[in-house]
Structure formats: structure tokens, C-alpha cells
Design a protein around this motif. Structure first.
Motif, PDB file in Angstrom:
ATOM      1  N   ARG A   1       0.867  -1.190  -0.155  1.00 56.10           N
ATOM      2  CA  ARG A   1       0.099  -0.152  -0.031  1.00 56.10           C
ATOM      3  C   ARG A   1       0.928   1.370  -0.016  1.00 56.10           C
ATOM      4  NH1 ARG A   1      -2.002   3.253   3.745  1.00 56.10           N
ATOM      5  NH2 ARG A   1      -0.947   2.097   5.266  1.00 56.10           N
ATOM      6  N   CYS A   2       1.858   1.238   0.702  1.00 58.31           N
ATOM      7  CA  CYS A   2       2.859   2.476   0.911  1.00 58.31           C
ATOM      8  C   CYS A   2       4.065   2.279   0.053  1.00 58.31           C
ATOM      9  CB  CYS A   2       3.157   2.710   2.550  1.00 58.31           C
ATOM     10  SG  CYS A   2       1.917   3.146   3.540  1.00 58.31           S
ATOM     11  N   GLY A   3       4.595   3.228  -0.656  1.00 54.63           N
ATOM     12  CA  GLY A   3       6.029   3.244  -1.376  1.00 54.63           C
ATOM     13  C   GLY A   3       7.125   2.928  -0.464  1.00 54.63           C
TER      14      GLY A   3
ATOM     15  N   LEU B   1      15.175   7.469  -3.687  1.00 58.45           N
ATOM     16  CA  LEU B   1      15.164   6.079  -3.532  1.00 58.45           C
ATOM     17  C   LEU B   1      14.088   5.792  -4.610  1.00 58.45           C
ATOM     18  CD1 LEU B   1      16.085   5.177   0.070  1.00 58.45           C
ATOM     19  CD2 LEU B   1      17.571   4.809  -1.895  1.00 58.45           C
ATOM     20  N   LEU B   2      12.900   6.355  -4.158  1.00 63.77           N
ATOM     21  CA  LEU B   2      11.487   6.014  -5.046  1.00 63.77           C
ATOM     22  C   LEU B   2      11.854   6.124  -6.416  1.00 63.77           C
ATOM     23  CD1 LEU B   2       8.698   6.864  -2.443  1.00 63.77           C
ATOM     24  CD2 LEU B   2       9.114   4.596  -3.354  1.00 63.77           C
ATOM     25  N   GLU B   3      12.556   7.275  -6.843  1.00 61.71           N
ATOM     26  CA  GLU B   3      12.878   7.546  -8.366  1.00 61.71           C
ATOM     27  C   GLU B   3      13.611   6.551  -8.976  1.00 61.71           C
ATOM     28  OE1 GLU B   3      14.579  11.605  -8.623  1.00 61.71           O
ATOM     29  OE2 GLU B   3      12.711  12.585  -7.911  1.00 61.71           O
TER      30      GLU B   3
ATOM     31  N   GLU C   1       8.342  -4.268   1.052  1.00 65.78           N
ATOM     32  CA  GLU C   1       9.180  -4.548  -0.339  1.00 65.78           C
ATOM     33  C   GLU C   1       9.867  -2.941  -0.789  1.00 65.78           C
ATOM     34  OE1 GLU C   1       4.979  -3.167  -0.532  1.00 65.78           O
ATOM     35  OE2 GLU C   1       5.908  -4.916   0.392  1.00 65.78           O
ATOM     36  N   GLY C   2       9.230  -1.920  -0.295  1.00 66.70           N
ATOM     37  CA  GLY C   2       9.750  -0.475  -0.586  1.00 66.70           C
ATOM     38  C   GLY C   2      11.196   0.124   0.245  1.00 66.70           C
TER      39      GLY C   2
ATOM     40  N   ASP D   1      13.461  13.575   1.463  1.00 74.56           N
ATOM     41  CA  ASP D   1      14.236  13.673   0.297  1.00 74.56           C
ATOM     42  C   ASP D   1      14.861  12.348   0.144  1.00 74.56           C
ATOM     43  OD1 ASP D   1      13.480  16.478   0.400  1.00 74.56           O
ATOM     44  OD2 ASP D   1      15.592  17.285   1.162  1.00 74.56           O
ATOM     45  N   ALA D   2      15.361  11.784   0.793  1.00 72.84           N
ATOM     46  CA  ALA D   2      16.129  10.358   0.648  1.00 72.84           C
ATOM     47  C   ALA D   2      15.036   9.394  -0.108  1.00 72.84           C
ATOM     48  CB  ALA D   2      16.573   9.903   1.899  1.00 72.84           C
TER      49      ALA D   2
END
Ligand code: DQA
Length: 146
Positions: free
Chosen positions: A67-69, A142-144, A93-94, A137-138
Motif C-alpha cells: 500500500r505504501c511506497g 530512492l523511489l525515483e 518491499e519498498g 528527500d532520501a
């Protein structure tokens, strides 16, 4: 919109009045507001859970799965011994970013161990309340990169 879960462990609800010489005078609510503002600037949604109980934090991590990134976690004293929280974070998983206001490594020896570190992608510590914005920001970076 991607949701980032910010987790706050025991006694962080007392920020602002708790050992201000170590943790400053900013309240948890103010840290969360700064983190949320930064998240919004970056197009992310921020959800916050604070609890003094390990089980609540484990439940929050389990609810975040799928559900969350990303998760930002200041587990407070649980950082140093809460293996069930470590296991829960290991199932996420993120990206996971460990956060501390103070620098635990420079303090009491029992704070030198982190059970969160082995399941975290990175660590932000010792930068005071600014760490909350830096942690957002971190995770955004990391998501990008994913
Ligand atoms: C803390 C550091 C921990 O060692 C301590 O138990 C806390 C706060 C920090 O943000 O500096 O409660 O996580």
C-alpha cells in the motif's frame, strides 16, 4: 500518489519537552508537519503513526505492505532491541530509511546497536529535526531510482 509511512517509536510523543538539550524543543507534530510539507512539495503523501508499543508499529508496517511506497522509521529505543519490528520491516518491499534526531552512536553504548539498520536502505542521524525533511528527500530519491 505514493504514500510514505513515517513511524515514530516510544517517547517521541514527548518531543519538545523531553531532554531538550538532546532532542531540541520542536514537537513531534511540528516535525511531522515539516516532513509532510516536504513530501507534498515532492508529490508524495505522508502518513504518520506514533506509538509507545512495539506491536502497534509492527501492525503499521504490515498494513503498509503493498500500500505504501516507502517507510521512514524513527523507532526510538526500540531501534536497539525490537527484533519483531526489524522482521516486519524486512517484509516491506519498498525503501526504508532509519531516522534519529540525535546520533545514537555517539551516546550510550547500548544505543550503538540498531536492529533496524540491517533492513534499512540508509540512515539519517544526528542532524536534529532537519533529519525529518532530509529523510523525505532520501525516500523520494530512492523511489525515483527504483
Ligand atoms: C532517538 C535515539 C534513540 O536512542 C532514543 O532511544 C530515542 C530517540 C533519536 O531520535 O535520536 O528515543 O531515536
Amino acid at each position: 500518489m505514493t504514500t510514505v509511512l513515517l513511524l515514530s517509536g516510544p517517547n517521541l510523543n514527548l518531543l519538545g519537552e523531553r531532554e531538550p538539550e538532546i532532542y531540541g524543543t520542536t514537537t513531534l507534530e511540528e516535525h511531522v508537519a515539516a516532513a509532510r510539507k516536504e513530501a507534498e512539495r515532492l508529490g508524495l503523501d505522508l502518513e504518520h503513526v506514533q506509538s509507545n508499543a512495539e506491536a502497534d508499529l509492527v501492525d503499521a508496517v504490515q498494513r503498509a505492505r503493498g500500500r505504501c511506497g516507502a517507510i521512514i522509521v524513527n523507532a526510538a529505543a526500540l531501534t536497539h532491541y525490537a527484533w519483531s519490528l526489524s522482521d516486519a520491516l524486512g517484509t516491506f518491499e519498498g525503501p526504508v530509511v532509519e531516522l534519529h534526531i540525535s546520533n545514537p552512536i555517539a551516546r550510550d553504548s547500548w544505543r550503538n546497536t540498531s536492529v533496524v539498520a540491517p533492513v534499512a536502505d540508509g540512515l539519517i542521524a544526528g542532524l536534529g529535526g532537519h533529519g525529518y525533511v532530509l529523510a523525505v528527500d532520501a525516500v523520494a530519491r530512492l523511489l525515483e531510482d527504483k
